[in-house]
Design an enzyme around this catalytic site. Structure first.
Site, PDB file in Angstrom:
ATOM      1  N   ASP A 134       0.830  -1.218   0.000  1.00 28.86           N
ATOM      2  CA  ASP A 134       0.000   0.000   0.000  1.00 28.86           C
ATOM      3  C   ASP A 134       0.860   1.262   0.000  1.00 28.86           C
ATOM      4  OD1 ASP A 134       0.963  -0.059   2.616  1.00 28.86           O
ATOM      5  OD2 ASP A 134      -0.998  -0.011   3.583  1.00 28.86           O
ATOM      6  N   GLU A 135       2.168   1.095   0.309  1.00 29.60           N
ATOM      7  CA  GLU A 135       3.036   2.282   0.404  1.00 29.60           C
ATOM      8  C   GLU A 135       3.200   2.979  -0.938  1.00 29.60           C
ATOM      9  OE1 GLU A 135       6.472   2.196   2.738  1.00 29.60           O
ATOM     10  OE2 GLU A 135       5.628   0.856   4.245  1.00 29.60           O
ATOM     11  N   TYR A 159      12.252   2.424  -0.474  1.00 28.89           N
ATOM     12  CA  TYR A 159      11.542   1.136  -0.541  1.00 28.89           C
ATOM     13  C   TYR A 159      10.281   1.251  -1.388  1.00 28.89           C
ATOM     14  CZ  TYR A 159       8.136  -2.405   0.771  1.00 28.89           C
ATOM     15  OH  TYR A 159       7.168  -3.381   0.714  1.00 28.89           O
TER      16      TYR A 159
HETATM   17  P1  NAD Z   1      10.769 -10.386   4.195  1.00 26.17           P
HETATM   18  O1  NAD Z   1      11.857  -9.367   4.183  1.00 26.17           O
HETATM   19  O2  NAD Z   1      10.378 -11.022   5.476  1.00 26.17           O
HETATM   20  O3  NAD Z   1      11.113 -11.562   3.177  1.00 26.17           O
HETATM   21  C1  NAD Z   1      11.671 -11.348   1.919  1.00 26.17           C
HETATM   22  C2  NAD Z   1      12.258 -12.676   1.447  1.00 26.17           C
HETATM   23  O4  NAD Z   1      12.799 -12.472   0.118  1.00 26.17           O
HETATM   24  C3  NAD Z   1      13.425 -13.178   2.309  1.00 26.17           C
HETATM   25  O5  NAD Z   1      13.236 -14.542   2.590  1.00 26.17           O
HETATM   26  C4  NAD Z   1      14.662 -12.961   1.437  1.00 26.17           C
HETATM   27  O6  NAD Z   1      15.677 -13.917   1.669  1.00 26.17           O
HETATM   28  C5  NAD Z   1      14.065 -13.112   0.043  1.00 26.17           C
HETATM   29  N1  NAD Z   1      14.844 -12.418  -0.991  1.00 26.17           N
HETATM   30  C6  NAD Z   1      15.363 -11.156  -0.936  1.00 26.17           C
HETATM   31  N2  NAD Z   1      16.010 -10.877  -2.076  1.00 26.17           N
HETATM   32  C7  NAD Z   1      15.883 -11.958  -2.890  1.00 26.17           C
HETATM   33  C8  NAD Z   1      16.316 -12.262  -4.217  1.00 26.17           C
HETATM   34  N3  NAD Z   1      17.017 -11.376  -4.926  1.00 26.17           N
HETATM   35  N4  NAD Z   1      16.005 -13.466  -4.740  1.00 26.17           N
HETATM   36  C9  NAD Z   1      15.294 -14.378  -4.015  1.00 26.17           C
HETATM   37  N5  NAD Z   1      14.874 -14.151  -2.753  1.00 26.17           N
HETATM   38  C10 NAD Z   1      15.153 -12.951  -2.189  1.00 26.17           C
HETATM   39  O7  NAD Z   1       9.530  -9.660   3.517  1.00 26.17           O
HETATM   40  P2  NAD Z   1       7.972  -9.849   3.769  1.00 26.17           P
HETATM   41  O8  NAD Z   1       7.548  -8.937   4.848  1.00 26.17           O
HETATM   42  O9  NAD Z   1       7.662 -11.299   3.858  1.00 26.17           O
HETATM   43  O10 NAD Z   1       7.403  -9.252   2.398  1.00 26.17           O
HETATM   44  C11 NAD Z   1       7.164 -10.101   1.282  1.00 26.17           C
HETATM   45  C12 NAD Z   1       6.632  -9.263   0.135  1.00 26.17           C
HETATM   46  O11 NAD Z   1       5.440  -8.590   0.540  1.00 26.17           O
HETATM   47  C13 NAD Z   1       7.582  -8.154  -0.316  1.00 26.17           C
HETATM   48  O12 NAD Z   1       7.476  -8.027  -1.705  1.00 26.17           O
HETATM   49  C14 NAD Z   1       7.059  -6.906   0.367  1.00 26.17           C
HETATM   50  O13 NAD Z   1       7.388  -5.750  -0.372  1.00 26.17           O
HETATM   51  C15 NAD Z   1       5.582  -7.179   0.340  1.00 26.17           C
HETATM   52  N6  NAD Z   1       4.769  -6.561   1.401  1.00 26.17           N
HETATM   53  C16 NAD Z   1       5.100  -6.727   2.711  1.00 26.17           C
HETATM   54  C17 NAD Z   1       4.268  -6.198   3.699  1.00 26.17           C
HETATM   55  C18 NAD Z   1       4.559  -6.376   5.176  1.00 26.17           C
HETATM   56  O14 NAD Z   1       3.849  -5.804   5.997  1.00 26.17           O
HETATM   57  N7  NAD Z   1       5.552  -7.156   5.577  1.00 26.17           N
HETATM   58  C19 NAD Z   1       3.119  -5.483   3.331  1.00 26.17           C
HETATM   59  C20 NAD Z   1       2.851  -5.295   1.975  1.00 26.17           C
HETATM   60  C21 NAD Z   1       3.677  -5.863   1.012  1.00 26.17           C
HETATM   61  O1  DAU Z   2       2.429  -0.778   4.524  1.00 23.60           O
HETATM   62  C1  DAU Z   2       3.013  -1.940   4.030  1.00 23.60           C
HETATM   63  C2  DAU Z   2       4.466  -1.990   4.451  1.00 23.60           C
HETATM   64  O2  DAU Z   2       4.470  -2.305   5.840  1.00 23.60           O
HETATM   65  C3  DAU Z   2       5.273  -3.024   3.678  1.00 23.60           C
HETATM   66  O3  DAU Z   2       5.280  -2.694   2.321  1.00 23.60           O
HETATM   67  C4  DAU Z   2       6.710  -3.095   4.231  1.00 23.60           C
HETATM   68  O4  DAU Z   2       7.420  -4.144   3.581  1.00 23.60           O
HETATM   69  C5  DAU Z   2       6.629  -3.420   5.718  1.00 23.60           C
HETATM   70  O5  DAU Z   2       7.925  -3.407   6.282  1.00 23.60           O
HETATM   71  C6  DAU Z   2       5.747  -2.389   6.431  1.00 23.60           C
HETATM   72  O6  DAU Z   2       6.388  -1.089   6.404  1.00 23.60           O
HETATM   73  P1  DAU Z   2       6.342  -0.113   7.650  1.00 23.60           P
HETATM   74  O7  DAU Z   2       7.422   0.896   7.534  1.00 23.60           O
HETATM   75  O8  DAU Z   2       4.953   0.397   7.857  1.00 23.60           O
HETATM   76  O9  DAU Z   2       6.654  -1.188   8.819  1.00 23.60           O
HETATM   77  P2  DAU Z   2       7.501  -1.030  10.176  1.00 23.60           P
HETATM   78  O10 DAU Z   2       7.145  -2.211  11.015  1.00 23.60           O
HETATM   79  O11 DAU Z   2       8.939  -0.756   9.917  1.00 23.60           O
HETATM   80  O12 DAU Z   2       6.866   0.273  10.833  1.00 23.60           O
HETATM   81  C7  DAU Z   2       5.486   0.362  11.148  1.00 23.60           C
HETATM   82  C8  DAU Z   2       5.242   1.752  11.705  1.00 23.60           C
HETATM   83  O13 DAU Z   2       5.870   1.853  12.993  1.00 23.60           O
HETATM   84  C9  DAU Z   2       5.859   2.869  10.869  1.00 23.60           C
HETATM   85  O14 DAU Z   2       5.007   3.999  10.914  1.00 23.60           O
HETATM   86  C10 DAU Z   2       7.171   3.179  11.570  1.00 23.60           C
HETATM   87  C11 DAU Z   2       6.865   2.879  13.024  1.00 23.60           C
HETATM   88  N1  DAU Z   2       7.987   2.346  13.827  1.00 23.60           N
HETATM   89  C12 DAU Z   2       8.701   1.307  13.345  1.00 23.60           C
HETATM   90  C13 DAU Z   2       9.745   0.761  14.067  1.00 23.60           C
HETATM   91  C14 DAU Z   2      10.572  -0.384  13.529  1.00 23.60           C
HETATM   92  C15 DAU Z   2       8.233   2.890  15.078  1.00 23.60           C
HETATM   93  O15 DAU Z   2       7.556   3.837  15.515  1.00 23.60           O
HETATM   94  N2  DAU Z   2       9.260   2.353  15.815  1.00 23.60           N
HETATM   95  C16 DAU Z   2      10.039   1.326  15.354  1.00 23.60           C
HETATM   96  O16 DAU Z   2      10.988   0.899  16.061  1.00 23.60           O
END
Ligand code: NAD
Ligand code: DAU
Length: 352
Positions: A134-135, A159
């Site tokens: 959603d970012e 990112y």
């Molecule tokens: P994560 O960082 O936990 O996992 C990413 C995985 O990708 C890892 O296992 C890493 O080893 C692998 N990876 C990195 N580079 C690679 C490469 N070049 N080739 C093959 N593998 C590789 O991330 P996540 O939180 O599980 O997110 C997964 C997907 O969802 C991402 O595309 C992220 O942008 C998206 N996403 C995450 C969130 C969230 O809240 N975590 C929300 C929205 C979208």
């Molecule tokens: O919105 C979707 C995104 O959510 C994904 O695309 C990203 O991969 C995922 O990492 C996540 O991004 P955020 O930046 O929102 O996640 P994070 O957990 O790093 O931070 C959540 C919120 O909390 C953000 O507003 C920053 C704040 N934060 C984060 C950390 C690590 C703090 O206030 N303190 C902290 O120590």
């Protein structure tokens, strides 16, 4: 036939793979580079599963990906592989460009060349499902409606810019080459196996260790929280019934300020693991320097997914967060293994 899941040893990828095998006997290849964020332990319950094949490798490695696509007769690719942590992208953005943009490009090209050579029926059924965020829609004001699929892209961090670029590539490969793609833009996920650099696991673990719970800025930034298993269910549905070339927003309909999130998890910990000194975990909350370019609010309008494909999240924020806290309390060993030396070094360097 087989599905190929990239980034399968990461947080959302591993939850998706485990979920897949709880309801399917189709072969699945997990491809993961095993960066600091990838952890094979997440998939260890599949060690004896003959339908699961793990391969360590890079989505940019076209020879490897092409050989996997042919060898396993892949019918769908689900692309989770990415660099995912916003703070890291601010300090060192190169890996984000390499994996999120160039990696997605290489994966699209490997998929296209494989897909071009498929028989007509297989060609029709093939899917390239790209996971995004959603970012990409940028920051909303408090009074703005939640982001829907036709909103313009306004990414603000390295990112989110890299994810936006990858989404544009996916779209272009559909428009230009007719590669059958689907894009999923999801809200903040939380749940088991999330790497402890992200807000929720970081605060659960710091709380238990008696460390500060760092809230950036005033803590009034809003995120929409989605339990990771609800995300897996949405992806399965989109893979099955999604309209080729379309984008689907997935959100939890749970907008919370960061401060509310941390206070809620502290209250759950107070109940499940009260401190011996009678104090409350929320006493550990501190306000620290804000993240540069910190987006104020994300919110997802997931109504298209509900009206077109009948998906709605099953968990409320309270039920999902409780499950998450319990999982971390029961899996503290996993955390010790996941937090590698590289991660400790990074934390010291940038969060000192
Ligand atoms: P994560 O960082 O936990 O996992 C990413 C995985 O990708 C890892 O296992 C890493 O080893 C692998 N990876 C990195 N580079 C690679 C490469 N070049 N080739 C093959 N593998 C590789 O991330 P996540 O939180 O599980 O997110 C997964 C997907 O969802 C991402 O595309 C992220 O942008 C998206 N996403 C995450 C969130 C969230 O809240 N975590 C929300 C929205 C979208
Ligand atoms: O919105 C979707 C995104 O959510 C994904 O695309 C990203 O991969 C995922 O990492 C996540 O991004 P955020 O930046 O929102 O996640 P994070 O957990 O790093 O931070 C959540 C919120 O909390 C953000 O507003 C920053 C704040 N934060 C984060 C950390 C690590 C703090 O206030 N303190 C902290 O120590």
């Amino acid at each position: 036939m087989t599905i190929l899941v990239t980034g399968a040893a990461g947080f959302i990828g591993s939850n998706f793979v485990l979920d897949w095998f709880s309801q399917s006997k189709e072969d699945l290849v997990s491809l993961d580079l095993l960066t600091y964020a990838g952890n094979l332990e997440n998939l260890s319950s599949l060690n004896d599963n003959p339908y699961h094949h793990f391969v360590q490798g890079n989505i940019s490695d076209r020879d490897l990906v092409s050989s996997l696509l042919k060898k396993y007769q892949v019918r769908a690719i689900v692309n989770f592989a990415a660099e995912s942590h916003v703070d890291r992208s601010i300090h060192e953005s190169k890996d984000f460009i390499d994996t999120n943009i160039v990696g997605t490009y290489n994966l699209l090209e490997s998929a296209r060349s494989y897909w071009n050579d498929l028989d007509q029926n297989l060609k029709q059924d093939f899917r390239f499902l790209h996971i995004s965020s959603d970012e990409v829609y940028g920051s909303l004001d408090l009074t703005d409606p939640p982001s829907n699929e036709s909103d313009p892209y306004k990414p603000n961090s390295p990112y989110s810019a890299s994810k936006a670029a990858s989404d544009h590539l996916v779209r272009a490969w559909f428009q230009t080459y007719k590669l059958p793609v689907l894009t999923v833009n999801s809200a903040n996920n939380y749940g088991p196996y999330q790497f402890p650099e992200k807000l929720i696991p970081l605060c659960i673990l710091n709380a238990l260790k008696g460390k500060p719970l760092p809230i950036y800025g005033d803590g009034q930034q809003i995120r929409d929280w989605l339990y990771v298993k609800d995300h897996s269910a949405a992806i399965r549905e989109i893979l099955k019934q999604g309209q080729i070339g379309d984008t689907y927003n997935v959100g939890g309909w749970h907008e919370k300020t960061n401060l509310e999130v941390v206070e809620t998890l502290c209250a759950i910990l107070d109940e499940l693991k009260p401190k011996s000194n009678g104090k409350r975990y929320s006493d550990q909350i501190i306000f620290v320097k804000d993240r540069p370019g910190h987006d104020r609010r994300y919110a997802i309008d997931a109504s298209k997914l509900e009206s077109d494909l009948g998906w709605r999240p099953q968990e409320t924020f309270e039920t999902g967060l409780r499950k998450t806290v319990i999982w971390y309390l029961e899996n503290l060993n996993w955390v010790d293994h996941a937090a590698s030396a590289e991660y400790q070094h990074w934390v010291k360097k940038y969060y000192a």
